[in-house]
Design an enzyme around this catalytic site. Structure first.
Site, PDB file in Angstrom:
ATOM      1  N   GLY A  23       0.824  -1.209   0.000  1.00 60.02           N
ATOM      2  CA  GLY A  23       0.000   0.000   0.000  1.00 60.02           C
ATOM      3  C   GLY A  23       0.852   1.250   0.000  1.00 60.02           C
ATOM      4  O   GLY A  23       0.510   2.255   0.632  1.00 60.02           O
ATOM      5  N   ASN A  25       1.449   3.484  -2.240  1.00 58.30           N
ATOM      6  CA  ASN A  25       1.134   4.592  -3.138  1.00 58.30           C
ATOM      7  C   ASN A  25       0.387   5.744  -2.475  1.00 58.30           C
ATOM      8  O   ASN A  25       0.245   6.813  -3.052  1.00 58.30           O
ATOM      9  CB  ASN A  25       0.296   4.089  -4.325  1.00 58.30           C
ATOM     10  CG  ASN A  25      -1.026   3.495  -3.877  1.00 58.30           C
ATOM     11  OD1 ASN A  25      -1.049   2.437  -3.239  1.00 58.30           O
ATOM     12  ND2 ASN A  25      -2.136   4.151  -4.189  1.00 58.30           N
ATOM     13  N   GLY A  27      -1.176   7.579   1.614  1.00 51.38           N
ATOM     14  CA  GLY A  27      -1.284   7.572   3.062  1.00 51.38           C
ATOM     15  C   GLY A  27       0.000   7.240   3.797  1.00 51.38           C
ATOM     16  O   GLY A  27       1.083   7.721   3.452  1.00 51.38           O
ATOM     17  N   GLY A  29       1.641   4.472   3.879  1.00 52.54           N
ATOM     18  CA  GLY A  29       2.579   3.734   3.044  1.00 52.54           C
ATOM     19  C   GLY A  29       3.421   4.647   2.174  1.00 52.54           C
ATOM     20  O   GLY A  29       4.636   4.449   2.034  1.00 52.54           O
ATOM     21  N   SER A 152      -4.078  -1.102  14.498  1.00 54.76           N
ATOM     22  CA  SER A 152      -4.861   0.105  14.768  1.00 54.76           C
ATOM     23  C   SER A 152      -5.300   0.082  16.222  1.00 54.76           C
ATOM     24  O   SER A 152      -5.430  -0.991  16.823  1.00 54.76           O
ATOM     25  CB  SER A 152      -6.092   0.149  13.862  1.00 54.76           C
ATOM     26  OG  SER A 152      -7.061   1.073  14.332  1.00 54.76           O
ATOM     27  N   TYR A 178     -13.576  -4.575  11.022  1.00 59.71           N
ATOM     28  CA  TYR A 178     -12.295  -3.875  10.996  1.00 59.71           C
ATOM     29  C   TYR A 178     -11.524  -4.128  12.286  1.00 59.71           C
ATOM     30  O   TYR A 178     -10.332  -4.457  12.258  1.00 59.71           O
ATOM     31  CB  TYR A 178     -12.508  -2.374  10.803  1.00 59.71           C
ATOM     32  CG  TYR A 178     -11.240  -1.571  10.824  1.00 59.71           C
ATOM     33  CD1 TYR A 178     -10.314  -1.687   9.791  1.00 59.71           C
ATOM     34  CD2 TYR A 178     -10.957  -0.700  11.872  1.00 59.71           C
ATOM     35  CE1 TYR A 178      -9.130  -0.959   9.803  1.00 59.71           C
ATOM     36  CE2 TYR A 178      -9.783   0.039  11.888  1.00 59.71           C
ATOM     37  CZ  TYR A 178      -8.871  -0.094  10.855  1.00 59.71           C
ATOM     38  OH  TYR A 178      -7.697   0.630  10.878  1.00 59.71           O
TER      39      TYR A 178
END
Length: 305
Positions: A23, A25, A27, A29, A152, A178
């Site tokens: 990931g 690309n 945020g 990451g 998280s 989540y």
């Protein structure tokens, strides 16, 4: 006191290090890729959309000189894609110093991965479980390698109900799924570290959480009228994506660190990255062992310890 005083600006050269960021690309990451690349590492930016990866790479190159960023396609919702990624990586690289299991989806409507798993635990946990296992031999062959999995603070609300792990029998809620996936990240990390330690492998598994950071993960949260109404107030207590990436960066790069450690912001929602504790349930060895066995069966990936 050293736990409270870590400065990422003092990180030395990462030349000759090979780092994968899933990931990468956007945020957290994206910020991680930019940081590692700016320190001289060869960074594999793993993402679903190659065009978005190229855009991210170009943006970093416009800000940082002489960076080494390689873009490889990876869809964590598709076991075929995960296997293709690992094969492609191993054909190009002989070492893997750090694997950052960062990519994820958050509070999305009910859906399934291409392999039929509930999408949030499928992408956030099972996808990374499989990826780590498929790259495990390369990590083993690299001295002092590390695996960092981004969880998280929502893990605190997570539960593991193995007779309805993938919500086959209903009961799905976006936040509940989540939270379960983020608890799974920690159960996986701690169990992985126990197995690494028992096998005396020169490797460490660690976890981190970003607090609440301004990233596009919140696009589904905002669809709820109540959260949309209080969204501006909520973000007063958040931090930038760069600050959110720092707990994972510290876990990846701090020299004197114990495997199985968990890092997050000082004030939980925001603040400097420090070592902290996760929920009591996340340290439950029996649940972790059961999750590991279920994850092996679902993914068909078995680790070579």
């Amino acid at each position: 006191m050293s736990n409270f005083f870590w400065n990422e600006r003092k990180v030395g050269s990462l030349k000759n290090k090979v780092i994968i960021v899933t990931g990468g690309n956007s945020g957290l990451g994206f910020e991680a890729v930019k940081f590692y690349a700016s320190k001289g590492a060869t960074v594999i930016l793993a993402c679903r959309d190659i065009k978005k990866g190229e855009t991210a790479k170009q943006k970093i190159e416009s800000e940082k000189n002489h960076v080494q960023i390689d873009i490889l396609e990876l869809d964590l919702a598709d076991m075929i894609s995960i296997r293709k990624f690992s094969e492609s990586f191993r054909s190009k690289y002989q070492r893997l110093d750090i694997l950052i299991n960062n990519a994820g989806i958050m509070v999305v409507p009910y859906g399934k991965t291409k392999d039929g798993y509930e999408s949030q635990i499928g992408v956030n946990h099972l996808g990374h479980f499989a990826l780590t296992g498929l790259l495990f031999n390369c990590l083993k062959e690299t001295s002092s390698s590390r695996i960092i999995t981004i969880s998280s603070m929502a893990h605190i609300a997570g539960t593991m109900t193995f007779n309805n792990l993938l919500y086959e029998n209903g009961g799905y809620t976006p936040f509940g799924a989540y939270a379960r996936s983020k608890l799974a990240n920690l159960l996986f990390t701690y169990e992985l570290q126990r197995r690494i330690g028992a096998s005396k492998i020169d490797m460490k598994a660690l976890a981190a959480h970003p607090g609440v950071s301004k990233t596009n993960l919140f696009r589904h949260v905002r669809k709820n009228f109540f959260t949309y109404l209080f969204y501006p107030v909520f973000f007063i207590f958040t931090q930038s994506a760069y600050r959110g990436a720092l707990p994972g960066i510290r876990a990846a790069l701090e020299k004197d660190i114990t495997g199985g450690s968990f890092y997050g912001p000082l004030f939980y929602l925001f603040g400097s990255p420090i070592k902290m504790f996760s929920s009591p349930l996340s340290y439950n060895k029996a649940i972790a062992k059961k999750l590991w066995e279920v994850s092996e069966r679902l993914t068909g990936v078995y680790y070579n310890f």
